[in-house]
Structures are given as C-alpha cells and as structure tokens.
Design an enzyme around this catalytic site. Structure first.
Site, mmCIF file in Angstrom:
data_model
loop_
_atom_site.group_PDB
_atom_site.id
_atom_site.type_symbol
_atom_site.label_atom_id
_atom_site.label_comp_id
_atom_site.label_asym_id
_atom_site.label_seq_id
_atom_site.Cartn_x
_atom_site.Cartn_y
_atom_site.Cartn_z
ATOM 1 N N GLN A 67 45.823 23.256 60.425
ATOM 2 C CA GLN A 67 45.507 24.524 61.088
ATOM 3 C C GLN A 67 46.801 25.202 61.523
ATOM 4 O O GLN A 67 46.782 26.318 62.027
ATOM 5 C CB GLN A 67 44.638 24.265 62.322
ATOM 6 N N ASN A 68 47.924 24.513 61.344
ATOM 7 C CA ASN A 68 49.192 25.051 61.824
ATOM 8 C C ASN A 68 49.752 26.081 60.858
ATOM 9 O O ASN A 68 49.644 25.935 59.648
ATOM 10 C CB ASN A 68 50.206 23.914 62.022
ATOM 11 N N CYS A 81 55.993 47.692 54.517
ATOM 12 C CA CYS A 81 56.054 47.297 53.108
ATOM 13 C C CYS A 81 56.912 48.315 52.343
ATOM 14 O O CYS A 81 57.110 49.433 52.817
ATOM 15 C CB CYS A 81 54.624 47.308 52.574
ATOM 16 N N CYS A 106 55.940 49.933 49.987
ATOM 17 C CA CYS A 106 55.052 51.069 49.706
ATOM 18 C C CYS A 106 54.890 51.996 50.915
ATOM 19 O O CYS A 106 54.250 53.041 50.817
ATOM 20 C CB CYS A 106 53.682 50.579 49.226
ATOM 21 N N GLU A 140 44.647 12.978 74.245
ATOM 22 C CA GLU A 140 43.523 13.067 75.188
ATOM 23 C C GLU A 140 42.194 13.066 74.444
ATOM 24 O O GLU A 140 42.151 13.149 73.216
ATOM 25 C CB GLU A 140 43.672 14.321 76.062
ATOM 26 N N CYS A 149 48.672 48.197 50.508
ATOM 27 C CA CYS A 149 48.582 47.815 49.085
ATOM 28 C C CYS A 149 48.117 46.370 48.891
ATOM 29 O O CYS A 149 47.816 45.962 47.778
ATOM 30 C CB CYS A 149 49.909 48.055 48.373
ATOM 31 N N HIS A 153 44.832 28.262 58.291
ATOM 32 C CA HIS A 153 44.989 29.503 59.064
ATOM 33 C C HIS A 153 46.162 30.356 58.591
ATOM 34 O O HIS A 153 46.648 31.202 59.330
ATOM 35 C CB HIS A 153 45.119 29.172 60.560
HETATM 36 P P1 OAD Z 1 45.096 23.161 70.451
HETATM 37 O O1 OAD Z 1 46.227 23.682 71.259
HETATM 38 O O2 OAD Z 1 43.747 23.718 70.714
HETATM 39 O O3 OAD Z 1 45.005 21.588 70.624
HETATM 40 C C1 OAD Z 1 46.129 20.768 70.515
HETATM 41 C C2 OAD Z 1 45.670 19.328 70.599
HETATM 42 O O4 OAD Z 1 46.794 18.501 70.392
HETATM 43 C C3 OAD Z 1 45.065 18.926 71.950
HETATM 44 O O5 OAD Z 1 43.869 18.204 71.721
HETATM 45 C C4 OAD Z 1 46.134 18.021 72.568
HETATM 46 O O6 OAD Z 1 45.579 16.985 73.366
HETATM 47 C C5 OAD Z 1 46.792 17.445 71.338
HETATM 48 N N1 OAD Z 1 48.199 17.060 71.499
HETATM 49 C C6 OAD Z 1 49.185 17.679 72.197
HETATM 50 N N2 OAD Z 1 50.357 17.071 72.033
HETATM 51 C C7 OAD Z 1 50.132 16.016 71.191
HETATM 52 C C8 OAD Z 1 50.948 15.004 70.614
HETATM 53 N N3 OAD Z 1 52.260 14.943 70.859
HETATM 54 N N4 OAD Z 1 50.367 14.111 69.782
HETATM 55 C C9 OAD Z 1 49.027 14.154 69.518
HETATM 56 N N5 OAD Z 1 48.215 15.087 70.039
HETATM 57 C C10 OAD Z 1 48.749 16.006 70.849
HETATM 58 O O7 OAD Z 1 45.521 23.339 68.908
HETATM 59 P P2 OAD Z 1 44.597 23.355 67.608
HETATM 60 O O8 OAD Z 1 43.485 22.369 67.718
HETATM 61 O O9 OAD Z 1 45.502 23.244 66.459
HETATM 62 O O10 OAD Z 1 44.089 29.320 65.556
HETATM 63 O O11 OAD Z 1 44.019 24.813 67.689
HETATM 64 C C11 OAD Z 1 43.214 25.269 66.643
HETATM 65 C C12 OAD Z 1 43.435 26.740 66.429
HETATM 66 O O12 OAD Z 1 43.265 27.447 67.644
HETATM 67 C C13 OAD Z 1 44.846 27.127 66.027
HETATM 68 O O13 OAD Z 1 45.073 26.978 64.653
HETATM 69 C C14 OAD Z 1 44.927 28.551 66.429
HETATM 70 C C15 OAD Z 1 44.340 28.418 67.795
HETATM 71 O O14 OAD Z 1 43.855 29.540 68.390
HETATM 72 C C16 OAD Z 1 44.310 30.625 65.346
HETATM 73 O O15 OAD Z 1 45.255 31.216 65.833
HETATM 74 C C17 OAD Z 1 43.305 31.249 64.438
#
Ligand code: OAD
Length: 237
Positions: free
Chosen positions: A100-101, A146, A148, A213, A129, A118
């Site tokens: 998702q990164n 752009c 264009c 967590e 365009c 994402h």
């Molecule tokens: P979140 O910020 O929602 O969650 C991050 C997760 O990583 C949490 O559950 C933390 O407990 C865990 N975490 C933090 N540090 C860690 C570490 N060192 N090792 C292991 N776990 C750790 O991020 P995402 O789940 O990626 O979308 O969020 C999903 C989407 O929401 C993103 O892609 C973005 C956001 O809004 C868009 O922008 C469309």
C-alpha cells in the site's frame, strides 16, 4: 502460539509466498505512518489533502503536501525489513509483494514482483492528456504542469477513487493463490487491501501478521508476530 521458528518453517515449505505491506514497513526508514501516534492523519486532514475534491479545490495545497512528502522520502533508504523481503523473494518458489506504500522503497531495495496498490509518489499524471510518467525531480514551480500545458497530479490513489482494475486483479489473484501470506505493518483498515488477508485465509493460506500492535487482523490471521518489521522480517530468513 506461533514462534519465529515455526513461521520460518512454514515459509520454507510454501509453494507460493505473498507479502502484503503497509506504512509500518517504512517507519524504520523514517517515513511517517498514517495512523500511529505520530501518524500523518493525526496532524493533517485526509479529506483536504488526499481526495480528488481537495485537488480540484486547491491543487497548490495538495501539491505542497506531496512535494513535502517527496522531499522527505527522497532522503531515506530501505531498512532491514525491505531487504529481508527481497531475500524472501529470491528464496521463494513463487512470490508476490503487494504494497500500500507509495514511497518506492521496496523497488529501491531490489524487490521485483511488486504490486503498488496505491500508486507511486514518484509518478505524475496529466489531468488533461492523461500521460503518466515517473519524475523524481524537485519541481521548480507548484503545481507542476505537463508539456501539453495541463495540470499534473500525483500518481497515487486518493480516498474515494477506485483502484486500477489490473492492480486489483493482481492483488486478489496473488492472495487467492497464496500458501503463506505475511501481513506486515498495516493497520488493516483501508479497503480493499484490508480484505486481502481474509481472502488468502479463506482460500487456504496460512496468514501471519507482523505488527507492533493489535489490529483488526487479530481475528483473521492464523499467527501473530509482535515486533518491528525491521527486526522480525530478517529473523524469518
Ligand atoms: P497505517 O499508518 O494506517 O498503519 C501502520 C501500521 O504499521 C500500524 O498498524 C502500526 O502499528 C504498524 N507499525 C508501525 N511501525 C511499525 C514497525 N516498525 N514494524 C511493524 N509495524 C509497524 O498505514 P497503512 O495500513 O499502510 O492510503 O495505511 C493504509 C493506507 O491508508 C495508506 O496506504 C494510505 C493511508 O491513508 C492512501 O493514502 C490512499
């Protein structure tokens, strides 16, 4: 209770390994997560920065936010968690990484089969365009334009937007075909990525969550390894 050793064995015996990652995997590189204590959505309003409506209303504000994140990410490197995933891919019979990164750190580390659900913060797309390109440069003037003349937008998926059909197909296809799935560093609240663990489990995969967590994956995953991605993932090699 699952141990590092038992999960390592499951991975070694897997016909198909799938890794799903979220912002937690990049946290140890210095990229802020979205929902943690220092999470971006604690300080910034997602609807004002990461929606098509926000961009229509104030493209400069949205671009300032993305330019700030691009600058931040430009200065960081992949961490031992990213590198361990590269090694898992090398050793696996079949492997997919679904992330998702948008930071591009998996590819920078050397991961090959990566689905960026994402999009990418390094991509830009013309709102006029439609041409998409990869651009890691620092923009001279914001919002960028752009060739264009049209307004460029970040090549990421915003709230309220649909994911690319091809991306959805690859991600769900990989989940359904997984024998082992690792769900790493994601809060598992943003759909459709949040469903991939359950889809894999229902199709017979052994699902392991790695997080610092508890998350909604708690009732879904077969096993949980509590700890930092940059420590747990290398220990699985
Ligand atoms: P979140 O910020 O929602 O969650 C991050 C997760 O990583 C949490 O559950 C933390 O407990 C865990 N975490 C933090 N540090 C860690 C570490 N060192 N090792 C292991 N776990 C750790 O991020 P995402 O789940 O990626 O979308 O969020 C999903 C989407 O929401 C993103 O892609 C973005 C956001 O809004 C868009 O922008 C469309």
């Amino acid at each position: 209770m699952a141990t590092i050793d038992s999960v390592r064995e499951s991975i070694a015996g897997a016909d198909s390994l799938v890794v799903l990652t979220g912002a937690g995997v990049s946290a140890e590189s210095g990229v802020p997560t979205f929902r943690g204590t220092d999470g971006l959505w604690r300080k910034h309003n997602a609807t004002e920065l990461a929606t098509p409506e926000a961009f229509e209303k104030d493209p400069l504000l949205v671009w300032e936010w993305y330019a700030w994140r691009r600058d931040l990410i430009r200065g960081v490197s992949p961490n031992p968690g990213h590198h361990a995933i590269v090694e898992l891919e090398k050793r696996a019979k079949e492997f997919s990484l679904i992330t998702q990164n948008v930071d591009g750190l998996h590819s920078m580390a050397g991961s090959i089969n990566v689905v960026e659900m994402h999009g990418s913060i390094w991509k830009v797309r013309c709102t006029a365009c439609g041409v998409e390109s990869v651009d890691r440069e620092v923009f001279g003037e914001l919002p960028p334009r752009c060739a264009c003349g049209g307004l460029l937008r970040p090549g990421v998926v915003w709230f309220g937007e649909s994911l690319d059909a091809d991306v959805i197909g690859k991600a769900f296809g990989a989940a359904k075909g997984a024998s082992v799935m690792l769900v790493v560093g994601t809060s598992s609240v943003v759909q459709p990525a949040a469903s991939l663990g359950a889809v894999a489990r229902d199709a017979g995969a052994y699902v392991v969550e790695i997080n610092i967590e508890e998350t909604p994956m708690h009732g879904v995953a077969d096993a949980h390894l509590t700890g930092r991605a940059g420590e747990v993932l290398p220990a699985l090699l």
